[in-house]
Write an enzyme that holds these catalytic residues in place. Structure first.
Site, mmCIF file in Angstrom:
data_model
loop_
_atom_site.group_PDB
_atom_site.id
_atom_site.type_symbol
_atom_site.label_atom_id
_atom_site.label_comp_id
_atom_site.label_asym_id
_atom_site.label_seq_id
_atom_site.Cartn_x
_atom_site.Cartn_y
_atom_site.Cartn_z
ATOM 1 N N GLU A 132 0.839 -1.211 0.000
ATOM 2 C CA GLU A 132 0.000 0.000 0.000
ATOM 3 C C GLU A 132 0.870 1.255 0.000
ATOM 4 O OE1 GLU A 132 -2.433 -1.143 3.343
ATOM 5 O OE2 GLU A 132 -3.240 -2.766 2.119
ATOM 6 N N GLU A 169 4.359 -10.840 0.283
ATOM 7 C CA GLU A 169 2.932 -10.547 0.213
ATOM 8 C C GLU A 169 2.518 -10.354 -1.240
ATOM 9 O OE1 GLU A 169 1.425 -8.873 4.123
ATOM 10 O OE2 GLU A 169 2.224 -7.154 3.044
ATOM 11 N N GLY A 225 -5.905 -8.385 1.277
ATOM 12 C CA GLY A 225 -7.232 -7.811 1.511
ATOM 13 C C GLY A 225 -8.275 -8.279 0.504
ATOM 14 N N SER A 234 -4.367 -12.288 3.010
ATOM 15 C CA SER A 234 -5.578 -13.003 3.424
ATOM 16 C C SER A 234 -5.281 -14.243 4.261
ATOM 17 C CB SER A 234 -6.453 -13.348 2.200
ATOM 18 O OG SER A 234 -6.829 -12.167 1.529
HETATM 19 C C1 PEP Z 1 -1.327 -6.873 4.839
HETATM 20 O O1 PEP Z 1 -1.830 -5.787 4.690
HETATM 21 O O2 PEP Z 1 -0.118 -6.944 5.122
HETATM 22 C C2 PEP Z 1 -2.167 -8.054 4.656
HETATM 23 C C3 PEP Z 1 -1.584 -9.212 4.481
HETATM 24 O O3 PEP Z 1 -3.532 -7.862 4.671
HETATM 25 P P1 PEP Z 1 -4.670 -9.029 4.657
HETATM 26 O O4 PEP Z 1 -4.254 -10.047 5.672
HETATM 27 O O5 PEP Z 1 -5.921 -8.309 5.021
HETATM 28 O O6 PEP Z 1 -4.676 -9.587 3.277
#
Ligand code: PEP
Length: 260
Positions: free
Chosen positions: A99, A169, A175, A215
């Site tokens: 982000e 990630e 998300g 997630s």
């Molecule tokens: C994150 O923002 O680092 C993340 C993994 O979010 P989520 O678990 O909601 O996918």
């Protein structure tokens, strides 16, 4: 080599100071002393002092920030320095979250300055990397991960690397409710470790903890963390509820105890 799993909550722009107190009053109460995993909570900046009141007394939980400036002080309106985070009792800082990269234009060179500033200040970076769906579909996963690692870790020493956590990630899983399969995640984690081995040698690479993020939730945590190169989680949505985050921690503890 057995690595201590690290399970971290990234609350993003959620949890006011009073909500932080409500969460932590319950969450910290789940633990009686240190567990077999490292547990980290990353509240928004303004909630860090409140979190510190609870976490400061807990052996089980460590405190993280979600971001910081690479600058030590000065005319940088709205920014927060490493020294400020140190004074509030932060142990970790999340850097290079997708982000921040996408919404705030942070590139690898800028993230690298933050990583080095954090290490110099004694904060442990949780460095986030990951490919977009477009990059995955184009078969560019390895190229993207390697570029992000090399750029973000430029001039980072092997000694500093020992204190850095990598969070893999995949952007398409953050998300979205769509989680990487254990095989997809393992493949990416093994690749990340091989890049680290090329840069720092096998011994250092084998000691680095690589979290999965995207997630992660109680229902998938056990299977993911049983993969050989998955050493924990960076959790967004499922970390906002103390019970659900606790379930993910429990998956990490079960894996750590199974390995010991
Ligand atoms: C994150 O923002 O680092 C993340 C993994 O979010 P989520 O678990 O909601 O996918």
């Amino acid at each position: 080599m057995s690595r201590t799993p690290i399970i971290a909550a990234n609350w993003k722009m959620n949890q006011t100071p009073s909500e932080t107190a409500t969460f932590l009053e319950k969450f910290v109460g789940f633990f009686d002393g240190k567990t077999a995993v490292d547990i980290v909570i990353a509240p928004p900046f303004v909630s860090i002092p409140k979190a510190s009141e609870f976490i400061g007394q807990s052996e089980a939980v460590d405190l993280s920030a979600q971001n910081m400036s690479p600058e030590p002080s000065g005319a940088f309106t709205g920014e927060i320095s490493a020294a400020m985070l140190n004074e509030l009792g932060c142990d970790y800082v999340i850097l290079g979250h997708s982000e921040r990269r996408t919404l705030f234009g942070e590139d690898d060179a800028f993230i690298n300055r933050k990583v080095r500033a954090a290490c110099e200040a004694g904060l442990k970076p949780i460095l986030c990397i990951g490919e977009t769906l477009e990059e995955r579909d184009a078969g560019r996963i390895e190229e993207v991960l390697k570029t992000q690692l090399e750029g973000s870790l430029a001039d980072v020493t092997a000694e500093q690397m020992a204190d850095i956590v990598i969070a893999y990630e995949p952007v398409w899983a953050i998300g979205t409710g769509r989680t990487a399969t254990p095989e997809q995640a393992q493949e990416a984690h093994a690749y990340v470790r091989s890049v680290l081995a090329g840069k720092y040698g096998e011994e250092v690479a084998n000691g680095v903890r690589i979290q999965y993020g995207g997630s992660a939730k109680p229902a998938n945590a056990g299977e993911l963390i049983s993969q050989p190169d998955i050493d924990g989680f960076l959790v967004g949505g499922a970390s906002l509820d103390p019970d659900s985050f606790h379930e993910i921690v429990k998956a990490g503890v079960a894996e750590a105890q199974g390995n010991s």
